[in-house]
Write a protein that holds these residues in place. Sequence first.
Motif, PDB file in Angstrom:
ATOM      1  N   ASN A 150     -17.172   5.445 -28.177  1.00  0.00           N
ATOM      2  CA  ASN A 150     -16.331   5.961 -27.102  1.00  0.00           C
ATOM      3  C   ASN A 150     -16.759   5.336 -25.781  1.00  0.00           C
ATOM      4  O   ASN A 150     -17.951   5.154 -25.533  1.00  0.00           O
ATOM      5  N   TYR A 151     -15.797   5.001 -24.944  1.00  0.00           N
ATOM      6  CA  TYR A 151     -16.168   4.527 -23.609  1.00  0.00           C
ATOM      7  C   TYR A 151     -15.068   4.829 -22.623  1.00  0.00           C
ATOM      8  O   TYR A 151     -13.906   5.003 -22.986  1.00  0.00           O
TER       9      TYR A 151
ATOM     10  N   ASP B 190      -6.232   6.005 -25.373  1.00  0.00           N
ATOM     11  CA  ASP B 190      -7.675   5.987 -25.112  1.00  0.00           C
ATOM     12  C   ASP B 190      -8.319   7.319 -25.466  1.00  0.00           C
ATOM     13  O   ASP B 190      -9.154   7.825 -24.734  1.00  0.00           O
ATOM     14  N   PHE B 191      -7.891   7.876 -26.606  1.00  0.00           N
ATOM     15  CA  PHE B 191      -8.485   9.140 -27.059  1.00  0.00           C
ATOM     16  C   PHE B 191      -9.996   8.996 -27.185  1.00  0.00           C
ATOM     17  O   PHE B 191     -10.743   9.957 -27.050  1.00  0.00           O
ATOM     18  N   ASN B 192     -10.450   7.780 -27.440  1.00  0.00           N
ATOM     19  CA  ASN B 192     -11.898   7.567 -27.626  1.00  0.00           C
ATOM     20  C   ASN B 192     -12.626   7.295 -26.320  1.00  0.00           C
ATOM     21  O   ASN B 192     -13.504   6.460 -26.239  1.00  0.00           O
ATOM     22  N   SER B 193     -12.205   8.009 -25.285  1.00  0.00           N
ATOM     23  CA  SER B 193     -12.948   7.893 -24.031  1.00  0.00           C
ATOM     24  C   SER B 193     -13.491   9.260 -23.614  1.00  0.00           C
ATOM     25  O   SER B 193     -13.754   9.511 -22.459  1.00  0.00           O
TER      26      SER B 193
END
Lengths: 199, 258
Positions: A150-151, B190-193
């Motif tokens: 994740n970023y 950008d769910f993975n932020s």
Amino acid sequence: MKKIIIALFIFSFSLQSCKEGDKKDIPAEKSKEISDLSIYNLPSKWTTQDNKEIELKSLKGNVLVMVMIYTSCKAACPRLVADMRDIESKLDKKTKKNVKLILVSIDPKTDTPKRLKSFAIENKMNQEPWLFLRSSEENTREFAAVLAVNYKQISPVDFSHSNIISVFNEAGELVFQQEGLGVNNEKTIEAINREAQKI
Amino acid sequence: MKIHFFIITFFLMLSGFSRAQENGMVPVKEGTFVPLYGASSKKPVLVKSFYMDVYPVTNAEFLNFIKKNQQYSKSKIKGIFADKSYLSYWKSDFDFGNADSKSPVTSVSWFAAKKYCECQGKRLPTMDEWEYAAMADEKKVDARTKKEFNEYILSWYEKSKTYENKIGQTFKNYWGIYDMHGLVWEWTSDFNSIFLSGESRKDKSSDKNLFCGSASVNATDLMDYAAFMRYAFRGSLKAQYSTRNLGFRCASSTKPKL
């Protein structure tokens, strides 16, 4: 007349399909080479610190140790880089030639090939088995999704990001992940050496 | 000859209509808002004007996509792009079984949702865009402080199987968008932020070893419990995951072509 109709049919179909020749049938033998879980299924193109364009596929046949960083990072990345170095120093000398240690930029805007190059030189990582990669922001987001990294950009210069080092086998399948900073890397090294021996 | 022309015109009109339907988008005007998570020092985030689908993608629309992109079908999708529960409620590759054709497609992975939007010449909305569009009720751009609005969302969270409902039955919000709340959860690009560890109590101080810089992306308003639920859910997702209450819709930065 018939030809016109056929042409029109084909034309209107082509309007509705999407880019990148998705419908192309990959010959069966070829698709067998790449397994279902392989990162070599990703079509994205990447640029190295030497400004060379590569596809991930071209790394096939190596054990890949990958981490996502950005060069202007002051907090965790130097430690992540140190963790990568530590891993490198502990690799089995006999099979080390089968391993690539790869740093992937999460900040492709700032991390131009030129910048990656100077970062590599500064950190004495501008030689085998080190490799630096960058791509478009979209490809980077996708790659991170595959790695479950994740970023998020939190200011013009800084990113938050997870600290994960991932190990891929010869076929591009994820075999091990170490999460955290400065963690015990015994298992990571074990996984790398084990996979590198198989090549 | 004449018949041929009829066929051609009919065919072109037909494809024109279906495309117009697919492109049912509305503009969302530029503005700023303070998201629950992700802003450093609680500063407002600028969301530039964009276009958003009026409805989530339906079973029928997704089936249409799969027919043209068979590598995204239930049996052919690669393990790296979807887990085993991908389209689990579908009977087979081209049959969504007892599900309603106008119900939202769910149990889709992020990769499949992303590809679907690309194939429409669109993209997934960013999390900021989604949250910005979702804070509107029927009348106000930002209804987050309205008690009834929050109660509406929270009462939905308590209902089961709303994913079986048809699209367009919840309210039409300020922008003309339906179903942001009350039908299904939705993927964002950008769910993975998100930076939440599995242990939610720990996140108050943030886990510095797992996430660099996570302290600066803490929640702004913990009273917005509805949003907190969404962020927590996204934080628990991986791109290969597919769950029964998670669907998606597309967005676009430019005006959709008709």
